[in-house]
Motif scaffolding. Structure first.
Motif, PDB file in Angstrom:
ATOM      1  N   ARG A 191      31.241  26.481  46.255  1.00 21.59           N
ATOM      2  CA  ARG A 191      31.858  27.636  46.911  1.00 21.59           C
ATOM      3  C   ARG A 191      32.035  28.743  45.869  1.00 21.59           C
ATOM      4  O   ARG A 191      32.200  28.454  44.672  1.00 21.59           O
ATOM      5  N   THR A 192      31.993  29.980  46.299  1.00 21.57           N
ATOM      6  CA  THR A 192      32.046  31.113  45.383  1.00 21.57           C
ATOM      7  C   THR A 192      33.276  31.968  45.650  1.00 21.57           C
ATOM      8  O   THR A 192      33.694  32.142  46.800  1.00 21.57           O
ATOM      9  N   ALA A 390      34.850  47.371  40.044  1.00 19.96           N
ATOM     10  CA  ALA A 390      34.522  46.355  41.047  1.00 19.96           C
ATOM     11  C   ALA A 390      35.745  45.877  41.811  1.00 19.96           C
ATOM     12  O   ALA A 390      35.621  45.310  42.899  1.00 19.96           O
ATOM     13  N   ALA A 391      36.926  46.136  41.263  1.00 17.78           N
ATOM     14  CA  ALA A 391      38.159  45.704  41.931  1.00 17.78           C
ATOM     15  C   ALA A 391      38.589  46.652  43.041  1.00 17.78           C
ATOM     16  O   ALA A 391      39.515  46.338  43.804  1.00 17.78           O
ATOM     17  N   LEU A 392      37.936  47.813  43.187  1.00 19.50           N
ATOM     18  CA  LEU A 392      38.387  48.821  44.155  1.00 19.50           C
ATOM     19  C   LEU A 392      38.550  48.272  45.571  1.00 19.50           C
ATOM     20  O   LEU A 392      39.606  48.463  46.189  1.00 19.50           O
ATOM     21  N   PRO A 393      37.555  47.587  46.149  1.00 21.85           N
ATOM     22  CA  PRO A 393      37.748  47.096  47.523  1.00 21.85           C
ATOM     23  C   PRO A 393      38.944  46.164  47.648  1.00 21.85           C
ATOM     24  O   PRO A 393      39.681  46.223  48.646  1.00 21.85           O
ATOM     25  N   ARG A 394      39.150  45.310  46.652  1.00 18.85           N
ATOM     26  CA  ARG A 394      40.276  44.359  46.743  1.00 18.85           C
ATOM     27  C   ARG A 394      41.618  45.061  46.568  1.00 18.85           C
ATOM     28  O   ARG A 394      42.616  44.703  47.210  1.00 18.85           O
ATOM     29  N   TRP A 490      32.805  28.916  55.670  1.00 16.95           N
ATOM     30  CA  TRP A 490      33.193  29.280  54.304  1.00 16.95           C
ATOM     31  C   TRP A 490      34.640  29.794  54.214  1.00 16.95           C
ATOM     32  O   TRP A 490      35.118  30.089  53.126  1.00 16.95           O
ATOM     33  N   ALA A 491      35.335  29.928  55.334  1.00 20.35           N
ATOM     34  CA  ALA A 491      36.686  30.482  55.309  1.00 20.35           C
ATOM     35  C   ALA A 491      37.648  29.598  54.518  1.00 20.35           C
ATOM     36  O   ALA A 491      38.367  30.068  53.637  1.00 20.35           O
ATOM     37  N   THR A 495      41.294  33.470  50.351  1.00 21.22           N
ATOM     38  CA  THR A 495      41.932  34.679  50.868  1.00 21.22           C
ATOM     39  C   THR A 495      40.871  35.773  50.952  1.00 21.22           C
ATOM     40  O   THR A 495      39.812  35.687  50.319  1.00 21.22           O
ATOM     41  N   VAL A 496      41.170  36.806  51.723  1.00 19.93           N
ATOM     42  CA  VAL A 496      40.226  37.916  51.848  1.00 19.93           C
ATOM     43  C   VAL A 496      39.963  38.549  50.481  1.00 19.93           C
ATOM     44  O   VAL A 496      38.845  38.983  50.183  1.00 19.93           O
ATOM     45  N   LEU A 497      40.976  38.593  49.628  1.00 16.71           N
ATOM     46  CA  LEU A 497      40.834  39.227  48.321  1.00 16.71           C
ATOM     47  C   LEU A 497      39.852  38.496  47.413  1.00 16.71           C
ATOM     48  O   LEU A 497      39.337  39.081  46.462  1.00 16.71           O
ATOM     49  N   GLU A 498      39.585  37.229  47.682  1.00 19.15           N
ATOM     50  CA  GLU A 498      38.689  36.441  46.839  1.00 19.15           C
ATOM     51  C   GLU A 498      37.257  36.428  47.350  1.00 19.15           C
ATOM     52  O   GLU A 498      36.346  35.989  46.645  1.00 19.15           O
ATOM     53  N   LEU A 499      37.059  36.856  48.579  1.00 21.47           N
ATOM     54  CA  LEU A 499      35.725  36.766  49.171  1.00 21.47           C
ATOM     55  C   LEU A 499      34.727  37.620  48.402  1.00 21.47           C
ATOM     56  O   LEU A 499      34.991  38.796  48.112  1.00 21.47           O
TER      57      LEU A 499
END
Length: 535
Positions: A191-192, A390-394, A490-491, A495-499
């Protein structure tokens, strides 16, 4: 011959390296400089010094001795078989198919990014890593955390030992996509998770693993940070281990000392150091080779790790905007785009200069991503230093404010796409990105997706399940969980922040599929099973 003898004499007891170079040359084959460096694990400078003392026949970038100087074989006095023992080299011939598979996967992998200190390991190396873990540790039912995995050690290990559960955390979206795509194709348990380790380890990777392996940036800061995150990922504080790749030139022992000092500050025991175990395509300054450390935590490791990550710097690389040499304070860039007094935020996130809105509440980027903010601010301003774009979306997903103003070091190359576009109206002016929260959606799928994104710190399976139950009276938790598992296996615990970005982009369509399935369930279609982990 005098020049060669002088170089060997100056090498002293470390003279095995130049002798290995001479022995390779004496064999009469054609070499490239990169191949000769990697074969002998000798720094480029040392190899070049030896090559200047002999006559070479050249063809393009290849060379060989025109005629070996008299007595060179005697001076060399060493063969490859006399090199330091590789603990698993004897196992490698039995895994030729795996090496071939890894050669193909590595060849297809995204090109390395210099700003992230990427240098690709050879297929032999990643297979030998997997063989060493399999020989040294009991892997049945074990969990392996790969803290960064540009080398694809995760895939080699999963192919060798399918019984291992593997999690990969990496900042490079391309690598995560490459690994997850091939893991799905090959049916591997890998898993990623996206992570900028300077901002924290993903929540689902904390205290999760039995083993961790990392090949970090070769600076004391990079080694210290990646190793600390690897330790945070261990669930077994007594028997867990961290495998670390690190190399330095034989000419620069002081650099190796600085790195080992950073490791000693974490109070780790070095159970083993295998010299030149790792070989690379590149990194010729360090002989295209790195040692492999096997590290074991002690009871004093955990407080040392906490202190390390609390005081870390964003500068951990040897190249790019976040290199140790070029790092500059974030303050001046943030000051030039400070919020207007009429748009004063209620919270400043990141490293803002002290004289910018000094009375406004402040919090760190890492804290903002780690947990929801206690208040409910209307406006938030975020400062993102160079190299952390790269952190902007999170960072936007972690924000529940109605208006968000993000100051970057440079104008963005583009604005985030789905699912952020269903949450914010996004615009950019120079280095400033503005995000205005959209009105509540009216469709069922929009409401479920909004519920997920509004609770980005929560487990995705939980918030998704709750969203489905909200739009479908009578849908049980068990039924909703089964719908989530069917739409997005894959859920899991993520968390959404790790996807990774690829999974984030898939989220709206997966939510749409689950809503349709919920409609069918409401119409009398059976939803059964208890697939996946409990939400």
């Amino acid at each position: 011959m005098e020049g060669i003898e002088d170089l060997i004499a100056r090498a002293g007891v470390d003279g095995r390296r130049p002798r290995a170079v001479l022995a390779a040359l004496a064999g009469g084959r054609w070499w490239t400089l990169a191949d000769l460096v990697r074969e002998t694990a000798t720094s480029r400078r040392t190899v070049e010094a030896l090559l200047r003392e002999v006559e070479l026949e050249r063809s393009g970038d290849r060379f060989r001795l025109t005629r070996p100087p008299s007595g060179i074989a005697g001076i060399a006095g060493v063969t490859r078989e006399a090199a330091p023992a590789d603990p698993v080299a004897h196992l490698l011939p039995g895994h030729a198919d795996l090496v071939a598979t890894m050669e193909e996967l590595i060849a297809r992998a995204p090109r390395g990014r210099q700003a992230l200190d990427h240098v690709a390991a050879t297929a032999d190396t990643v297979v030998r890593r997997a063989l060493l873990m399999n020989a040294r540790f009991w892997l049945d039912g074990a969990r392996l955390l790969c803290v960064g995995d540009h080398d694809l050690t995760s895939l080699a290990t999963a192919l060798l030992h399918p019984g291992v559960e593997i999690t990969v955390v990496d900042i490079d979206e391309r690598i995560l996509d490459h690994i997850s795509g091939h893991a799905e194709r090959l049916g591997l348990s890998v898993r990623t998770r996206w992570a900028d380790l300077r901002l924290g380890l993903p929540a689902s990777a904390h205290a999760w693993a039995d083993l961790a392996i990392t090949d970090p940036p070769y600076t004391p800061e990079g080694i210290g940070l990646f190793t600390a995150r690897a330790v945070q990922g261990l669930r077994d504080r007594e028997q867990g281990r961290v495998l670390l790749a690190y190399g330095a030139s034989e000419r620069t022992p002081a650099l190796a000392w600085k790195v080992q000092h950073a490791l000693s500050q974490l109070n780790l025991v070095s159970e083993a150091i295998y010299p030149d175990f790792n070989r690379y395509f590149g990194a010729e300054a360090i002989g295209s080779a790195a040692d492999l450390y096997v590290l074991r935590p002690t009871t004093k490791t955990w407080p040392a790790v906490a202190a390390r990550v609390d005081g870390l710097s964003a500068a951990i690389y040897t190249h790019g905007p976040q290199s140790v040499e070029s790092a500059k304070p974030a303050g001046p860039a943030a000051r030039t785009a400070a919020p207007d007094p009429g748009e004063a935020p209620e919270v400043l996130v990141g490293e803002w200069p002290k004289d910018v809105l000094p009375r406004v509440q402040r919090t760190r980027l890492a804290t903002w991503l780690a947990k929801p903010h206690a208040g409910d601010p209307r406006r938030v301003a975020i400062a993102v230093p160079a190299g952390m774009e790269a952190a902007l979306p999170r960072l936007l997903l972690a924000t529940r404010a109605r208006e968000v103003r993000v100051t970057l070091a440079e104008p963005p190359g583009g604005l985030p796409g789905a699912p952020l576009t269903s949450l914010y109206e996004l615009s950019a002016e120079g280095p400033v990105v503005r995000a205005v929260r959209l009105a509540a959606p009216e469709t069922d799928e929009g409401r479920v997706l909004r519920h997920i994104l509004d609770n980005a710190h929560g487990k995705l399976a939980n918030t998704w399940r709750e969203g489905l139950i909200r739009i479908r009276d009578g849908l049980t938790k068990r039924q909703a969980r089964a719908l989530v598992e069917a739409a997005a296996p894959w859920a899991g615990e993520v968390t959404v922040l790790e996807l990774p970005a690829g999974r984030l982009a898939e989220l709206p369509a997966a939510v749409r599929a689950s809503v349709r399935a919920a409609e069918e369930a409401g119409a009398g279609v059976s939803v059964s099973g208890d697939a996946g982990r409990p939400g």
